[in-house]
Design an enzyme around this catalytic site. Structure first.
Site, mmCIF file in Angstrom:
data_model
loop_
_atom_site.group_PDB
_atom_site.id
_atom_site.type_symbol
_atom_site.label_atom_id
_atom_site.label_comp_id
_atom_site.label_asym_id
_atom_site.label_seq_id
_atom_site.Cartn_x
_atom_site.Cartn_y
_atom_site.Cartn_z
ATOM 1 N N ILE A 8 0.797 -0.960 0.348
ATOM 2 C CA ILE A 8 0.022 0.238 0.208
ATOM 3 C C ILE A 8 1.194 1.546 0.034
ATOM 4 O O ILE A 8 0.518 2.195 -0.679
ATOM 5 C CB ILE A 8 -0.882 -0.176 1.224
ATOM 6 N N ASP A 31 1.555 -0.551 9.361
ATOM 7 C CA ASP A 31 1.622 1.152 9.867
ATOM 8 C C ASP A 31 2.595 0.622 10.133
ATOM 9 O O ASP A 31 3.519 1.458 9.656
ATOM 10 C CB ASP A 31 1.057 0.430 11.789
ATOM 11 N N SER A 114 -7.590 -5.038 10.249
ATOM 12 C CA SER A 114 -7.313 -6.226 11.449
ATOM 13 C C SER A 114 -7.667 -7.236 11.132
ATOM 14 O O SER A 114 -6.924 -8.555 12.629
ATOM 15 C CB SER A 114 -8.901 -5.848 12.650
ATOM 16 N N THR A 115 -7.054 -7.966 9.981
ATOM 17 C CA THR A 115 -6.279 -9.564 10.126
ATOM 18 C C THR A 115 -5.450 -9.829 10.259
ATOM 19 O O THR A 115 -5.292 -11.043 10.048
ATOM 20 C CB THR A 115 -7.031 -9.661 7.998
ATOM 21 N N TYR A 118 -3.802 -7.846 14.544
ATOM 22 C CA TYR A 118 -5.083 -7.827 15.297
ATOM 23 C C TYR A 118 -6.252 -9.706 15.364
ATOM 24 O O TYR A 118 -6.857 -9.712 15.425
ATOM 25 C CB TYR A 118 -5.932 -6.859 15.232
HETATM 26 N N1 AR6 Z 1 0.325 -2.860 2.283
HETATM 27 C C1 AR6 Z 1 -0.609 -3.702 2.227
HETATM 28 N N2 AR6 Z 1 -1.233 -4.448 3.628
HETATM 29 C C2 AR6 Z 1 -0.272 -4.993 3.604
HETATM 30 C C3 AR6 Z 1 1.050 -4.284 4.271
HETATM 31 C C4 AR6 Z 1 1.626 -3.345 2.911
HETATM 32 N N3 AR6 Z 1 2.767 -2.835 3.123
HETATM 33 N N4 AR6 Z 1 1.459 -5.150 5.181
HETATM 34 C C5 AR6 Z 1 0.647 -6.256 6.004
HETATM 35 N N5 AR6 Z 1 -0.192 -5.492 5.256
HETATM 36 P P1 AR6 Z 1 -1.553 -5.683 10.525
HETATM 37 P P2 AR6 Z 1 -3.639 -4.864 12.086
HETATM 38 C C6 AR6 Z 1 -1.661 -6.354 5.274
HETATM 39 O O1 AR6 Z 1 -0.865 -7.117 11.600
HETATM 40 O O2 AR6 Z 1 -4.777 -6.636 11.452
HETATM 41 C C7 AR6 Z 1 0.189 -3.328 14.046
HETATM 42 O O3 AR6 Z 1 0.772 -3.073 15.212
HETATM 43 C C8 AR6 Z 1 -1.415 -7.621 6.344
HETATM 44 O O4 AR6 Z 1 -1.450 -8.666 5.767
HETATM 45 O O5 AR6 Z 1 -0.978 -4.386 9.768
HETATM 46 O O6 AR6 Z 1 -4.989 -4.536 11.872
HETATM 47 C C9 AR6 Z 1 -0.733 -1.749 14.663
HETATM 48 O O7 AR6 Z 1 0.141 -0.482 15.119
HETATM 49 C C10 AR6 Z 1 -3.128 -7.604 7.131
HETATM 50 O O8 AR6 Z 1 -3.869 -8.078 5.724
HETATM 51 O O9 AR6 Z 1 -2.838 -4.372 10.579
HETATM 52 C C11 AR6 Z 1 -1.603 -2.431 15.488
HETATM 53 O O10 AR6 Z 1 -1.067 -2.514 16.842
HETATM 54 C C12 AR6 Z 1 -3.740 -6.073 7.298
HETATM 55 O O11 AR6 Z 1 -1.783 -5.858 6.515
HETATM 56 C C13 AR6 Z 1 -2.143 -3.715 14.924
HETATM 57 O O12 AR6 Z 1 -0.551 -4.136 13.551
HETATM 58 C C14 AR6 Z 1 -3.273 -5.960 8.569
HETATM 59 O O13 AR6 Z 1 -2.117 -6.377 9.112
HETATM 60 C C15 AR6 Z 1 -3.362 -3.359 14.176
HETATM 61 O O14 AR6 Z 1 -3.492 -5.231 13.347
#
Ligand code: AR6
Length: 169
Positions: A8, A31, A114-115, A118
C-alpha cells in the site's frame, strides 16, 4: 471498487488507510511499513493528535509517500466475534470514507484492516469490507475509486470472491 495485490505504501492515490492502534504509536504490519516509507515526521504529527478510538479514524499528511494523505483507523482486536468486532470493523471503513470525502480525497486504498496482528478472520473481514464500502458508496458522489490493497495471493482471492458476489443479481 477494485482489488489489487500491492504494497500500500507504493500506491499514488489521494488517501491510503493505515491499520493503526489506539495510541497511534508506530507498530508492525502495514503500520510499520507506512511509517518506514513516510518518515519520522509522521509519528510527530500522530503524537500531537494523541490517540484514536477503535472504529474511528484520523487523518495526517503522507510525507514521503506517493499518496496525498494517510487516514489512520483503529480496527478491533478479534476476540471470537461476540464483542462487537463486526460493527467496529464496518465503522472503520465508513469513518475512513467519510473523512476522505470531507477532505475532497476522491481515491482511497484500504488494507485488510484487523486481519494481521489483530487476528480478524480474513474471509469474514473481507466480506464486511466490501459490503460496507458498497453501501457507503451508494448515493455518494465524493469518492471516485476504492482500492482494496491485498498483501498476498490469499487476500486477493478473498476480495475477488467478495467483489464478484456483489455484482451477481
Ligand atoms: N501493504 C498492504 N497491506 C499490508 C502491508 C503492506 N505493506 N503489510 C501488511 N499488510 P496488520 P491489524 C496487510 O497486522 O491486524 C500494528 O502493530 C496484512 O497482511 O498490519 O489491523 C498496528 O500498530 C494484513 O492483511 O494490522 C496495530 O497495533 C493487513 O495488512 C496492529 O498492528 C492488516 O494487518 C493492527 O493490526
Amino acid at each position: 471498487m477494485q482489488a489489487v495485490a500491492a504494497d500500500i505504501t507504493t500506491l499514488a492515490v489521494d488517501a491510503i488507510v493505515n491499520a493503526a492502534n489506539s495510541r497511534l504509536i508506530r507498530g508492525g504490519g502495514v503500520d510499520g511499513a507506512i511509517h518506514r516509507a513516510a518518515g519520522p515526521e509522521l509519528q510527530e504529527e500522530l503524537n500531537a493528535i494523541g490517540g484514536c478510538d477503535t472504529g474511528q479514524a484520523v487523518i495526517t499528511k503522507a510525507y514521503r509517500l506517493p499518496a496525498r494523505r494517510i487516514i489512520h483507523t483503529v480496527g478491533p482486536v478479534w476476540q471470537g466475534g461476540m464483542k462487537g468486532e463486526a460493527a467496529l470493523l464496518a465503522s472503520c471503513y465508513r469513518t475512513s470514507l467519510a473523512l476522505a470525502a470531507g477532505h475532497a480525497l476522491r481515491t482511497i486504498a484500504f488494507p485488510a484492516i484487523s486481519t494481521g496482528i489483530y487476528g480478524y478472520p480474513l474471509g469474514d473481514a473481507t466480506e464486511i469490507a466490501v459490503a460496507t464500502v458498497a453501501e457507503a458508496l451508494r448515493g455518494e458522489d465524493a469518492i471516485d475509486r476504492v482500492v482494496f490493497c491485498c498483501f498476498g495471493a490469499e487476500a486477493l482471492r478473498h476480495y475477488q470472491r467478495a467483489l464478484a458476489a456483489m455484482v451477481k443479481p
